[in-house]
Each structure stands twice: as C-alpha cells, then as structure tokens.
Design a protein around this motif. Structure first.
Motif, PDB file in Angstrom:
ATOM      1  N   LYS A 175       2.651   5.958  -8.605  1.00 15.42           N
ATOM      2  CA  LYS A 175       1.999   4.626  -8.794  1.00 15.42           C
ATOM      3  C   LYS A 175       1.092   4.500  -9.890  1.00 15.42           C
ATOM      4  O   LYS A 175       1.041   3.670 -10.690  1.00 15.42           O
ATOM      5  CB  LYS A 175       1.506   4.343  -7.416  1.00 15.42           C
ATOM      6  N   ARG A 200      -7.538   3.877  -7.191  1.00 20.80           N
ATOM      7  CA  ARG A 200      -8.485   2.845  -7.368  1.00 20.80           C
ATOM      8  C   ARG A 200      -9.181   2.762  -9.018  1.00 20.80           C
ATOM      9  O   ARG A 200      -9.482   1.682  -9.519  1.00 20.80           O
ATOM     10  CB  ARG A 200      -9.933   3.153  -6.586  1.00 20.80           C
ATOM     11  N   GLU A 258      -5.769  -2.810  -3.111  1.00 27.75           N
ATOM     12  CA  GLU A 258      -5.777  -1.421  -3.570  1.00 27.75           C
ATOM     13  C   GLU A 258      -7.101  -0.833  -3.656  1.00 27.75           C
ATOM     14  O   GLU A 258      -7.387   0.257  -3.477  1.00 27.75           O
ATOM     15  CB  GLU A 258      -4.870  -1.142  -4.552  1.00 27.75           C
ATOM     16  N   PRO A 313       0.825  -1.223   0.020  1.00 27.25           N
ATOM     17  CA  PRO A 313       0.020  -0.172   0.212  1.00 27.25           C
ATOM     18  C   PRO A 313       0.793   1.135   0.015  1.00 27.25           C
ATOM     19  O   PRO A 313       2.063   1.360   0.369  1.00 27.25           O
ATOM     20  CB  PRO A 313      -0.850  -0.016   1.268  1.00 27.25           C
ATOM     21  N   THR A 314       0.167   2.338  -0.280  1.00 33.07           N
ATOM     22  CA  THR A 314       1.048   3.653  -0.273  1.00 33.07           C
ATOM     23  C   THR A 314       0.309   4.648   0.480  1.00 33.07           C
ATOM     24  O   THR A 314      -1.002   4.402   0.697  1.00 33.07           O
ATOM     25  CB  THR A 314       0.828   4.166  -1.936  1.00 33.07           C
ATOM     26  N   GLN A 370      -1.969  -7.658  -4.790  1.00 34.45           N
ATOM     27  CA  GLN A 370      -1.687  -6.353  -4.697  1.00 34.45           C
ATOM     28  C   GLN A 370      -2.935  -5.249  -5.239  1.00 34.45           C
ATOM     29  O   GLN A 370      -3.268  -4.290  -4.539  1.00 34.45           O
ATOM     30  CB  GLN A 370      -0.307  -5.957  -5.594  1.00 34.45           C
ATOM     31  N   TYR A 402      -7.185   8.237  -2.534  1.00 31.40           N
ATOM     32  CA  TYR A 402      -6.684   6.796  -3.193  1.00 31.40           C
ATOM     33  C   TYR A 402      -7.706   6.943  -4.415  1.00 31.40           C
ATOM     34  O   TYR A 402      -7.387   5.857  -5.203  1.00 31.40           O
ATOM     35  CB  TYR A 402      -6.981   5.750  -2.151  1.00 31.40           C
TER      36      TYR A 402
END
Length: 867
Positions: free
Chosen positions: A450, A493, A481, A438-439, A477, A489
């Motif tokens: 990303k 998405r 997310e 995750p970021t 991954q 985010y």
C-alpha cells in the motif's frame, strides 16, 4: 642546467621537499619554484622519475612538478616557455619505456603524456600514436598495461578538444585506429572470458584490467570520433555487439565472488558498457535509432523480468533505467503535433518506441516498478529505526537521481507515466481499488504494498487529476489511515501525509484544509520522528500553496509553531535542522505579523543554534532566512533582537571573514529588512555600515541590495549618517562611476538624489565631488536617456533646494569650461529643455519644471555673485 651536475642537486632538494618538517620543506619548495623556469630542469625531473631505484615519494614529487610545468611552460607563447629542442628530447624520453612498476606513478606519467599530446599531437608529435599502438601489442604484461593506460589517457584528452580543427584531427585519428582498437578490445575480452573459466584469479584480474582500459579507449573513439557514426559499419558493429558482451559479463558474475577486487573491476566494466550506450544516445540520438529496440529489450528484460535475477546489481539497474528513461524522453524521438512536419528520422525512432511499448509491456513495467522497486527494503526499514534523520535525507534523493536506485525508479515511473498516461492510468487506478479500507497491521507485506501504491499515486498526481476524486478519497480513506496509531502503521502514516503534500497544489478543496491542519497538528506529535519530519514538509507545501488562507490557518498556528519548534530542538543533523527552519520560515512569512505572540521561544533559541552551527555555513544561511521573515513579522519590535541580530549581520557582510562567501547574500537581505523595520538608527546599527565600503568595491550582483541599504540609512537618519560616512561613501561612488554599467550609474545617482532630497543642506556638501560629473553630463548631453534623466533630477534638487550651492557649482564649472557663467548657464538650460522628454517619472518632471522656473527671476543673482 647541466644534467649531470644538476641531477644530484635537484634530487637532494626533492628529497627535502618530501619532508614533514616545514623548516626543511619550505626552503626546498622555494628552490624548486625558482628552478621551474631554468632550461634543462624538466629533463632532470624526467631522469629522476624514470629511475626506479630512487625513493617512491621523490619520484612521485618529480612527476607532479613535471606535470604542473606542462600547464605553465609548454606552450610556445608562455612566459619562460621551454625550448623546442628540450621539448623534443622530453617527448622522446617519455615514450621510450613503458615499464613503471608503481601504479600511482604510472597513472601520473600517462596523464602528463596526455597533457603534452593535447598541445603537440599529431603535428609536433606524430610518432606518439604509432608508438603506443606498437607498445600495446608487446607480450610483456607490465609494458602492455602501461602503454594501454597511456593510450587511454591520450585518447581521452584528444577527444575533449572542441575547436573545429582539433575535432577534425580527432575524427581522422579515430578513423585510422578504430579497427585496431576494436581488435584489441575483443582480444582482451576473449582472454578474460577464457581465464574466468580456467585461469587463476591473478590472470583474471590482469586480463580484466586490460579489457576495461581498451573499452575506455573505444568509448571515447565511438562517442567523439565520428560525425555520422551510423554510417560506419565497424562502429555500429561494436555497439550491437555490446549487448552480447554484456550478457557474457553478467553471467561471469556468477563465477566471481561478491567481495574481491575482481568483482569490483567486473562491475566497473559492466557499467562502462552501459556508459558507452548512454553517451552515444546523448551525443548521436539519430545514429542510436538502430539500437533502440535492442536497448529496450535488453534493459527491460534484465530490470523487469526474472532474467536479471542473480546477476544484476544496483548500479547496473540504475544505468538500465536511465537508458530506458533517455529513450522515452528523448526529444529527437518525439514527432510534432503535425506528423507531416516531423523528420523521417524522428518518425522512424517514434515507430520503434511505439512498437515496443505495448500494453502488456507497459503494464508489466508499471506493476514491477510499484510492487518491486517502490517497496521499502529491509535495509531502509532498519535505517528508519536506527537513524531516522539519515533515512529522511536518503529518501529525498541524497545524491543525484542518476546514481541512486530509489530516486531513479521514481523518475523513470514519472516519465513513463507521463508519456503513456492513457494506458497506465487504468492500471494504477485498479491497484488503488484493491487497497481500499484499512490494512491489517500484522501483515507487513500488505502495508508495504500500500505504501508503494500510494507513492505511485503521489508521483502521478498531475496525470491523475481527472481520474481521482481526491477530496472524497482524502475524507473517506486517507484521514482514517492517519488516525491509526499502531507502530507498524507508521510507514503508511508517513506516506499518506506525503501523498497529501503531492496533491495539495493539484486538486484539494479549500474547505478541507481545516481537517488537514487538524491532522498535521496530531502528526507533529507522532512518536515517530520520520513521520513528524514528513509532516513538516507537507505543512510547508500547504502554506506555500496559492490557495492558502490565513484565516483558516490561524486557529492552528500556535500549536503548529510550538510543535515545529520542538521538532527543531529535537533533530540533530544539520540537513534536518535546515529543513525544519525552512518550514518555520515559510509559516512566519505567510502569517506575517500574526506570528508575534508565538516567536518568543524561537527568538531565544536562534542565538544558541547560530553558535552551534559555526562550522555549518548552509545551516547559518537557513538561520538568516528565518531571521529575515522573523524581522518582517515582528516589524518595529524586531529592535529587541538587535543584541543578536546586529552581530549576525556584521559577520555575514564582512568580506574579510571567510564565511561571507556563503552568508553574504542572505546577510545583506537581513540587513535591508532590519533597516526597513527599524523605528530609528541605533549607534550599533550605524556602526555596521563600516562593512559597506569593501562591499561596494566587490561590484558584485549584490550591489542593488547595497544601494537599497544606503538609501535606508539616508531616509532613517540622514544627518548622522551623512556626517559619519558620506566622505568615504562619496569616494566609493567616484570609483564605481568609472567602471560601473549604465544601470549601476543610475543606482548611484539615485542615492545621491535621495540624500539631496532628504537633507538639502548637508547632501550637496557631502556629495560635492560627484556633482561636477553630473553638471558635465548635462552640458555634454549624456546619450543614455535614463542617465540623463537622473542627472537632471540631481541637479534639479540642488538648484531648487540649495540655490547658493548651485551658484558655487556654476562658478566652479565656468572656470573648468573656461566660459562665462551666463553662457554656461544658458547652455545648461538649453540642453535641459531639449532633454525634458527623457524624464518619464511625473515627480521628476515636476521637479525639473520647478527648477527651471526658479531660474527666471534669479538669473542675474546667480551669475553676478560669487560663491
């Protein structure tokens, strides 16, 4: 037309023709139209628009009438053509003075001179080019500019001619004036550069305008004026000099404000430099070979290094990327798999490319594309917030990729990655590895990085097939997310669901689809509209894929369909509604009858949407497509839609209504599927057939669908249909058979054959006018086997199913051929037996055999009795 007496009258009528009052305007236009063919009229117009004391609007109108007259009456063979004497006078008058003070009128005069030049230069107008060359040398600014403007339009027009003789004339012209054109351009360019550092803004603008026009002339001469331009030192010298000039002009941008006319003209000139290179590369790829190295060095340095900072602008970057792309993809520069089969020119160009695109260069281009050009900008993020639907349209490319930065960067990335995938795959995989997990939602820059890397992985999906275990990446991954619901985010998405859509047809295990459907259901409920729209796109790609399985999808169908319908109601832009409708159509098409329990809401909404889209024909096309799939899914239950459905078909297929231009093809398809799924023909459905006769008169590519519709009516309700429409239909068919292709004739005859098959009593009577043509075709031995086969099928139906009608027809044809019935029947049987091998369909062969056998015991009965 006497010039002195006519000028006043024509001037008065032209003045009236500029009026806003239609009562004054219309009679004036009619009068001018009558004068168009009068000798001397164009001489009067020339006197009027060259008289600078007259009203500008009147002069403008005079120029337009003169220009239109060139197209209609200047050619020698044209009806009411101008006399050679008048044309000679007009040509002389057009180039006497280049002193038009009004820019718009000056441009129109230049264009009309170019139109005359296209027809008369150089044979009937040898003095044109020398006069222009002398005029661009004068010191008077206005005259010089107008002459240069005319010089450009004449060159542009002559360069566009394509006949071999015209090409040869332009080659001779280019060779003769190229040195002068180069000198002229260099002079104006040097003057501009001097004025930038010391002159006034007016002087800068004036010299820049001349630089731009002279460069436009050189562009046409360079690209279109030489068969082998690489053999001409002046041409190659000019092209090599472009790069130094470009650097000078880019540096000038530091000294010119960002919001004025000079800046606009400067950027246009810079873009024109790049257009010269792009056009030359497109038309003369091998002549461009000496420029490959310099072009790549220049473009890469300004686009992918710090050299361009502060001087480049978006359109220039796009042009440089297009130049790199065209060099990378150019087929002339790609050697054959067997190098020995490649030409020396190809190998030379390939060698230069390979020497330039080293590992460090490719790595830098790839990283820069991803980490700089793929990043969402502040402007884009603002647009996302303020106009989410506009953002989604812009993201899909908006205009052509050639002129928009984001699509252009993505296309360049795809082409370079495809060409050098062995070098670049490890680079991209390394970028992926650094972004695992995750970021931090607080680190917006990391989120955008990303997003950019995921964009690259999606664009390169086919190249990364063997290098990425996408199934594991999806589970470990990407799915986690998608479940991060923080507002910051949302770019990720949206990017992740887009990324999955890119990979769905490349490498995605079927067993994982339920997990994806679950994620799609969740995202279709996302708070962000852009995310929902992107999710709908991925859903379409998923159900469109050849590995789609209905059984996996059905548990999620109700939820998805409901959410898609809610999205359709929420969006307001025409393009977005069309997009969501296409997704709904795709879902309906794939699940077919399984959709029936869930379409009630859509069925109720579509009439409202149809009404709202009255001014948006493309949206109406999307509605028609949705209705097509909806009718197929509902089957016989689609009859409940008729109150809305039939008026839609009526409008879409009515050639007297303007929207038919857009709606006809889809409207006919909807008409056909409505018939195919109708349990019976209702009076309203029968009434729509009134639209068919004008459709048959069109003889368009939609005829095949029209014939299918006619067959549908015949099979559904032959008696009622034939009694109502057969007479008119037969007339249309008789007209069609006179001018239609062989394939079309067969289609017409198949309709007749079906009518005879379904209704053996009424069919022959209704289509009686066509049957003599069929009989004659058999007797005379129609030479096209497929047509002859159809003739025999039609006649076999008549003979086998309605003997009395056949007897009547035989009697009628005996009178026409002036033969005895026995003799004519014998000739027909002989030809029929001879051509039996033309019949390939088993059913029709059986029919013919039975028809012939039926004649054996009844020969005398047929020929001895009258009708």
């Amino acid at each position: 037309m006497d010039l002195n007496s006519a000028s006043t009258v024509v001037l008065q009528v032209l003045t009236q023709a500029t009026s806003q009052d239609t009562a004054v305007l219309k009679p004036a236009e009619e009068q001018l139209k009558q004068w168009e063919t009068q000798p001397g009229f164009y001489s009067v117009l020339l006197n009027i628009f060259t008289n600078h004391t007259l009203d500008i609007n009147v002069r403008w109108l005079a120029v337009l009438y003169f220009k239109n007259g060139i197209d209609r009456y200047w050619r020698r063979v044209a009806p009411h053509a101008l006399s050679e004497e008048e044309k000679s006078t007009l040509r002389a008058g057009l180039i006497t003075n280049f002193n038009e003070p009004v820019n718009q009128i000056a441009t129109q005069i230049a264009v009309l001179i170019a139109k005359v030049a296209r027809l008369d230069c150089p044979r009937q107008w040898p003095e044109l080019i020398p006069t222009l060359i002398e005029s661009v040398k004068v010191q008077d600014d206005l005259r010089q500019h107008r002459a240069l403007l005319t010089f450009y339009h004449v060159t542009k027009t002559l360069a566009s001619k394509r006949l071999a003789a015209d090409r040869k004339l332009f080659y001779d012209l280019a060779s003769g004036i190229y040195n002068f054109a180069c000198s002229l351009w260099n002079h104006h360019t040097d003057t501009f550069l001097q004025h930038v550092s010391s002159g006034s803004e007016a002087a800068v603008l004036s010299s820049l305008e001349r630089t731009l026009l002279s460069l436009k002339v050189l562009r046409k001469l360079t690209v279109n004026g030489f068969v082998e331009p690489h053999k001409n030192m002046e041409v190659m010298g000019f092209l090599h000099g472009i790069f130094d000039r470009l650097k000078q002009f880019l540096e000038c941008s530091r000294n010119i404000g960002t919001d004025n006319i000079c800046r606009d003209r400067l950027e246009k000139t810079i873009i024109l430099f790049t257009k010269v290179l792009l056009d030359f590369l497109d038309q003369h790829p091998f002549s461009f070979t000496p420029l490959i190295q310099r072009s790549l060095e220049f473009s890469v340095s300004y686009v992918f290094t710090e050299v361009g900072e502060g001087v480049t602008f978006e359109r220039f970057i796009v042009q440089c990327m297009n130049l790199i792309k065209m060099i990378v993809k150019n087929y002339a520069y790609k050697p054959s798999k067997n190098f020995e089969d490649s030409s020396p020119e190809t190998l030379e160009a390939h060698k230069i490319k390979m020497a330039f695109f080293t590992y460090p260069t490719l790595t830098e281009i790839c990283r820069r594309l991803v980490s700089h050009y793929f990043l969402l900008t502040e402007e884009e993020l603002t647009m996302w917030e303020e106009d989410p639907e506009g953002f989604t349209v812009e993201e899909t490319g908006g205009d052509s990729w050639k002129y928009s930065l984001r699509p252009c960067t993505e296309v360049l990335f795809i082409d370079i990655f495809h060409e050098y995938n062995q070098t670049l795959t490890p680079v991209l995989l390394e970028m992926m590895q650094t972004l695992q997990g995750p970021t931090n939602v607080e680190d917006m820059n990391a989120l955008l990085i990303k997003d950019a890397v995921y964009n690259a992985v999606g664009l390169a999906a086919y190249e990364l097939f063997d290098s990425v275990d996408f199934d594991q990446w999806f589970k470990n991954q990407l799915l986690p997310e998608l479940q991060v619901i923080h507002n910051r985010y949302k770019p990720l998405r949206r990017r992740v669901i887009w990324l999955i859509g890119q990979w769905i047809s490349v490498k995605f295990k079927s067993d994982l689809r339920p997990m994806l459907y679950e994620a799609i259901c969740n995202l279709l409920q996302d708070q962000d509209l852009v995310v929902r729209i992107e999710t709908a796109t991925t859903l379409k790609l998923t159900v469109d894929d050849f590995e789609f399985r209905t059984d996996q999808f059905l548990p999620y169908l109700e939820t998805m369909f409901t959410l898609l319908f809610q999205l359709l109601q929420q969006v307001t832009e025409c393009d977005t509604k069309m997009h969501v409708l296409h997704v709904l159509s795709c879902v309906i098409e794939r699940v077919n009858i399984q959709i029936r329990p869930y379409v009630g809401c859509l069925v109720q909404y579509l009439p409202l949407l149809w009404k709202q889209s009255e001014e948006h024909n493309m949206l109406r096309c999307a509605i028609l497509t949705t209705l097509i799939h909806l009718v197929q899914g509902l089957g016989a239950d689609s009859k409940n839609l008729y109150p809305f459905l039939l008026p839609v078909i009526q409008l879409s297929t009515d050639v007297s209504q303007p929207p038919h231009v857009y709606l006809l093809e889809d409207g006919l398809e909807l008409w056909l599927v409505t018939l195919e799924n109708s349990p019976c023909v209702t009076p309203e459905l029968l009434r729509i057939f009134q639209n068919m006769s004008p459709l048959l008169e069109l003889s368009s590519e939609n005829l095949r669908t029209c014939f299918k519709i006619i067959n549908g009516y015949i099979f559904l309700s032959s008696t009622e249909f034939l009694q109502t429409y057969a007479v008119g239909l037969c007339q249309s068919f008789c007209e069609l058979l006179k001018e239609i292709t062989t394939e079309g004739q067969v289609q017409v005859l198949k309709v007749v054959e079906n009518a005879l098959k379904v209704n053996p009593v009424l069919g022959p009577q209704m289509f009686q006018p066509i049957l003599p043509c069929v009989f004659r075709g058999i007797i005379e031995g129609e030479r096209y086997p497929v047509v002859m086969s159809t003739y025999l099928g039609v006649m076999g139906r008549v003979l086998l199913q309605n003997t009395s009608f056949f007897s009547s027809l035989l009697n009628e044809m005996a009178h026409k051929f002036n033969q005895e019935m026995d003799q004519l029947l014998g000739n027909m049987i002989e030809m029929w037996v001879d051509r039996m091998d033309n019949i390939t369909q088993p059913e029709r062969r059986k029919l013919s055999a039975l028809a012939l056998l039926s004649l054996l015991p009844s020969d005398n009965r047929l020929t001895s009795k009258g009708p």
